[in-house]
Design an enzyme around this catalytic site. Structure first.
Site, PDB file in Angstrom:
ATOM      1  N   ASP A 272      -3.200  -8.178  23.892  1.00  0.00           N
ATOM      2  CA  ASP A 272      -2.158  -7.353  24.510  1.00  0.00           C
ATOM      3  C   ASP A 272      -0.968  -8.225  24.883  1.00  0.00           C
ATOM      4  O   ASP A 272       0.185  -7.874  24.623  1.00  0.00           O
ATOM      5  CB  ASP A 272      -2.675  -6.703  25.805  1.00  0.00           C
ATOM      6  CG  ASP A 272      -3.731  -5.648  25.544  1.00  0.00           C
ATOM      7  OD1 ASP A 272      -3.784  -5.161  24.405  1.00  0.00           O
ATOM      8  OD2 ASP A 272      -4.485  -5.318  26.473  1.00  0.00           O
TER       9      ASP A 272
ATOM     10  N   GLY B 191       0.787  -1.225   0.000  1.00  0.00           N
ATOM     11  CA  GLY B 191       0.000   0.000   0.000  1.00  0.00           C
ATOM     12  C   GLY B 191       0.819   1.274   0.000  1.00  0.00           C
ATOM     13  O   GLY B 191       0.293   2.366   0.153  1.00  0.00           O
TER      14      GLY B 191
ATOM     15  N   GLU C 204      -9.286  -0.090  29.452  1.00  0.00           N
ATOM     16  CA  GLU C 204      -8.722   0.952  28.583  1.00  0.00           C
ATOM     17  C   GLU C 204      -8.066   2.058  29.413  1.00  0.00           C
ATOM     18  O   GLU C 204      -7.013   2.577  29.050  1.00  0.00           O
ATOM     19  CB  GLU C 204      -9.798   1.538  27.659  1.00  0.00           C
ATOM     20  CG  GLU C 204     -10.372   0.556  26.646  1.00  0.00           C
ATOM     21  CD  GLU C 204      -9.315  -0.157  25.820  1.00  0.00           C
ATOM     22  OE1 GLU C 204      -8.265   0.457  25.523  1.00  0.00           O
ATOM     23  OE2 GLU C 204      -9.507  -1.335  25.485  1.00  0.00           O
TER      24      GLU C 204
HETATM   25  P1  ADP Z   1       1.432  -1.121  -3.464  1.00  0.00           P
HETATM   26  O1  ADP Z   1       1.530  -1.507  -4.891  1.00  0.00           O
HETATM   27  O2  ADP Z   1       2.715  -0.589  -2.893  1.00  0.00           O
HETATM   28  O3  ADP Z   1       0.819  -2.148  -2.577  1.00  0.00           O
HETATM   29  P2  ADP Z   1      -0.408   0.787  -4.507  1.00  0.00           P
HETATM   30  O4  ADP Z   1       0.455   1.467  -5.486  1.00  0.00           O
HETATM   31  O5  ADP Z   1      -1.356  -0.236  -5.015  1.00  0.00           O
HETATM   32  O6  ADP Z   1       0.452   0.129  -3.348  1.00  0.00           O
HETATM   33  O7  ADP Z   1      -1.173   1.904  -3.687  1.00  0.00           O
HETATM   34  C1  ADP Z   1      -2.523   1.794  -3.383  1.00  0.00           C
HETATM   35  C2  ADP Z   1      -3.189   3.137  -3.418  1.00  0.00           C
HETATM   36  O8  ADP Z   1      -2.696   3.991  -2.394  1.00  0.00           O
HETATM   37  C3  ADP Z   1      -2.942   3.895  -4.691  1.00  0.00           C
HETATM   38  O9  ADP Z   1      -3.841   3.539  -5.676  1.00  0.00           O
HETATM   39  C4  ADP Z   1      -3.125   5.335  -4.255  1.00  0.00           C
HETATM   40  O10 ADP Z   1      -4.479   5.692  -4.274  1.00  0.00           O
HETATM   41  C5  ADP Z   1      -2.663   5.327  -2.830  1.00  0.00           C
HETATM   42  N1  ADP Z   1      -1.287   5.832  -2.704  1.00  0.00           N
HETATM   43  C6  ADP Z   1      -0.214   5.136  -2.264  1.00  0.00           C
HETATM   44  N2  ADP Z   1       0.883   5.904  -2.246  1.00  0.00           N
HETATM   45  C7  ADP Z   1       0.523   7.121  -2.698  1.00  0.00           C
HETATM   46  C8  ADP Z   1       1.214   8.353  -2.919  1.00  0.00           C
HETATM   47  N3  ADP Z   1       2.528   8.478  -2.669  1.00  0.00           N
HETATM   48  N4  ADP Z   1       0.515   9.398  -3.393  1.00  0.00           N
HETATM   49  C9  ADP Z   1      -0.805   9.281  -3.647  1.00  0.00           C
HETATM   50  N5  ADP Z   1      -1.505   8.164  -3.463  1.00  0.00           N
HETATM   51  C10 ADP Z   1      -0.877   7.075  -2.989  1.00  0.00           C
HETATM   52 ZN    ZN Z   2      -5.898  -3.826  25.974  1.00  0.00          ZN
END
Ligand code: ADP
Ligand code: ZN
Length: 613
Positions: free
Chosen positions: A499, A204, A424
């Site tokens: 935890d 991500g 908590e």
């Molecule tokens: P990975 O391939 O590293 O798992 P992705 O390229 O699929 O991640 O990223 C998923 C989504 O996260 C993208 O489609 C975008 O919407 C968002 N995202 C991730 N990094 C950025 C960034 N640097 N700028 C803008 N959007 C981002």
């Molecule tokens: Zn806890």
């Protein structure tokens, strides 16, 4: 299924249409009479002439009217009349004109009723046959890659402007863009264009996005496939998919091949477990063969992504293969702000929205998490029938992304709720009163995801390094829930089990990985190797003796026990303060940082956490 139904409907429709046309032909015929009537008219001397055209006889009467009589093809006019008992003399008095049946009319008469249905039947059979074959050929096409393609300049073209942050990565990839745009410039000075780039970073973080941006900037097609798609149940499929993928790509060079999750096939050979091992090896070999087989400067560049560079086969990293490596780091606060801004575009934000504060509240969020956060907020806004996304909606979405949606339906009885609140608050007060802990941001007794309640503490700044003290305090904080339940109710629930898992993991790492135990010293114990099928513990490479193993256990237990005692002390000493917060928390269900500080009535022990103003 649907398709078949459509074909059949189409066929029935065609038949109905033809039928209707025929019927129209029939009704448009002028004044039909039958042979018997004709015979009687001839007998009565009313007929002047008869024109025979195939099966059609056009009769002209003395009163100048006309009629048409149909006959069978083999009957002759005179034969018919004599069959009907017309006097031969009278028959001869009629002027008879026999014409060749004219082409069009005759053939239409023969073809439409007789041949057309057969033709239609054949067409139908052919269509059905072709569909069945289509399905078969789909089943037979394992070997073809499942790669999807994005054409250059397509509607979803992505450029570097769509990727926020990641400055270093962009600089490195800019080079690739130049290679693709002006290969001649590099050829002229004898430079070899790299064949492969490896993007490394957590899920991500934007690897796919960056690869697409490279293709978008260079305006070349983008062919992408995921490593896991190579690995199928049938041996040999992966390798032939690789062949197919590269063949497809070469046809549209210059272009980019993007292989996501390359670690699915590119794990170190010889270390695999399980059935798909051979398959992976063959697939990997095929990738290497294809990359080696590129003539230099072919104009096809392979970009691969992984979040596990440590497990990759060294063969992939040799020169001439993935010799460019780009590391993507988790976004820092400025990057997060930029990413949030990218995803806030086209979204109406309320005036009170402060993107910087959102960025402060989201350490550890990946680009995908941030995109998701913006999207969740937009969805909530639409569902509430509001026009603008408000700051509180965005804050709510942070927790939604972190912990899952609120489970308002999960009703706790009063006793459960009280236990959750105490648990908590145990976490919160221990964090609040330790000198190195991050400030408490929020406490809640609303269930989210799997958690009955939650306490969020957040660093005021992003830090890549942590000290032993910080970790010890973290462990005490994590045990705060357990300690509070124990002190308040004399017993604990199943609540703290996750935890405890975290605590054990962290304490063990301190001892075996980070050299944070005085007795065992600065040494790494055990080489960790994550296996896909087996738990780490089973496959840990033990490079120490039984005696050391015992020592590690003693050390881990020592750390945990000391931390638990710290937590107990803090809770016992400040029980009154906790009591003061419990009722407020139960009433309000959620306390933000300011409200918590006010209710608890003592300033935080970490001077950096004191609220200003
Ligand atoms: P990975 O391939 O590293 O798992 P992705 O390229 O699929 O991640 O990223 C998923 C989504 O996260 C993208 O489609 C975008 O919407 C968002 N995202 C991730 N990094 C950025 C960034 N640097 N700028 C803008 N959007 C981002
Ligand atoms: Zn806890």
């Amino acid at each position: 299924m649907n398709k078949h139904l459509r074909t059949i409907l189409l066929f029935v429709g065609a038949l109905v249409l033809v039928g209707a046309l025929l019927a129209m032909f029939n009704t448009s015929k002028p004044n039909m009479i039958d042979v018997a009537t004709l015979a009687s008219k001839v007998q009565d001397d009313q007929v002047t002439s008869v024109t025979v055209e195939g099966t059609k006889m056009t009769v002209e009467f003395k009163d100048n009217t006309k009629a048409v009589v149909m006959k069978e093809p083999n009957d002759s006019f005179s034969g018919l009349l004599s069959n009907y008992g017309v006097d031969a003399a009278k028959a001869r008095a009629v002027k008879t004109d026999i014409k060749e049946a004219t082409g069009a009319a005759y053939w239409a008469g023969v073809i439409i009723p007789n041949v057309l249905p057969i033709v239609l039947l054949f067409v139908l059979m052919w269509i059905i046959f072709r569909q069945i074959q289509g399905q078969n050929s789909k089943a037979m096409s394992f070997g073809q890659s499942t790669a999807r393609e994005l054409q250059k300049g397509g509607p979803d073209r992505v450029t570097f402007a769509d990727v926020a942050g990641a400055k270093e990565a962009k600089v490195e990839l800019m080079e690739i863009v130049e290679f693709l745009k002006q290969p001649d410039k590099f050829k002229a000075v004898g430079a070899k264009i790299p064949k492969g780039v490896l993007l490394m970073g957590a899920p991500g973080i934007g690897k796919t996005l960056l690869a697409r941006a490279v293709a978008g900037e260079a305006e070349v097609p983008f062919v992408h496939i995921s490593g896991s798609e190579f690995v199928e149940m049938f041996v040999g499929v992966g390798a032939s998919r690789v062949r197919d993928l590269f063949a497809k790509a070469k046809k549209q060079k210059p272009c980019i091949i993007f292989i996501d999750e390359i670690d699915a096939v590119g794990r170190q050979r010889g270390s695999g477990l399980g059935g798909s091992h051979d398959e992976r090896e063959q697939t990997l070999n095929q990738i290497l063969v294809e990359m080696d087989g590129f003539e230099p400067n072919l104009g096809v560049i392979v970009i691969a992504a992984t979040n596990r560079p440590d497990v990759l086969d060294p063969a992939l990293l040799r020169p001439g293969r993935f010799d460019r490596r780009v590391v993507l780091d988790m976004p820092d606060i400025n990057d997060r702000e930029a990413i949030l801004n990218v995803h806030a575009k086209n979204k109406p934000l309320a005036k009170d929205v402060n993107i910087r504060r959102l960025a402060e509240r989201t350490p550890g969020f990946s680009g995908a998490d941030l995109a998701n956060l913006m999207n969740e907020a937009a969805i909530s806004t639409a569902r509430a029938n509001e026009k603008e996304i408000a700051m509180h909606t965005l804050f709510d979405s942070i927790e939604k992304v972190m912990l899952g949606p609120e489970r308002k339906s999960h009703l706790m009885n009063a006793e459960e709720k009280k236990k959750t609140a105490i648990h908590e608050l145990g976490h919160a007060i221990v964090a609040h009163l330790q000198p190195h802990s991050d400030p408490v941001q929020k406490i809640s007794v609303i269930s989210r995801g799997h958690a009955a309640g939650y306490t969020i503490k957040m660093p005021t700044e992003d830090r890549a390094m942590h000290t032993r003290e910080e970790y010890l305090e973290d462990i005490a904080t994590m045990l705060g829930g357990y300690a509070a339940e124990e002190i308040y109710f004399g017993q604990t629930t199943t609540g703290p089990s996750s935890d405890m898992k975290e605590v054990t993991k962290l304490a063990r790492k301190m001892v075996t990985q980070w050299g944070m135990s005085e007795t065992l010293g600065p040494r790494v114990y055990g080489e960790q190797e994550d296996m896909i099928f087996l738990g780490r513990e089973i496959h840990e490479n033990r490079n120490y003796s039984e005696k050391i193993a015992e020592l590690i256990d003693t050390e881990v237990n020592g750390i945990i026990n000391r931390a638990l005692n710290t937590a107990r002390d803090i809770i016992k000493t400040h029980r009154e303060n906790i009591d003061r917060v419990v009722d407020i928390l139960l009433e309000k269900e959620t306390l933000e940082r300011e409200a918590f500080y006010e209710a608890v009535g003592i300033p935080p022990a970490n001077p950096g956490n004191v609220l200003k103003g």
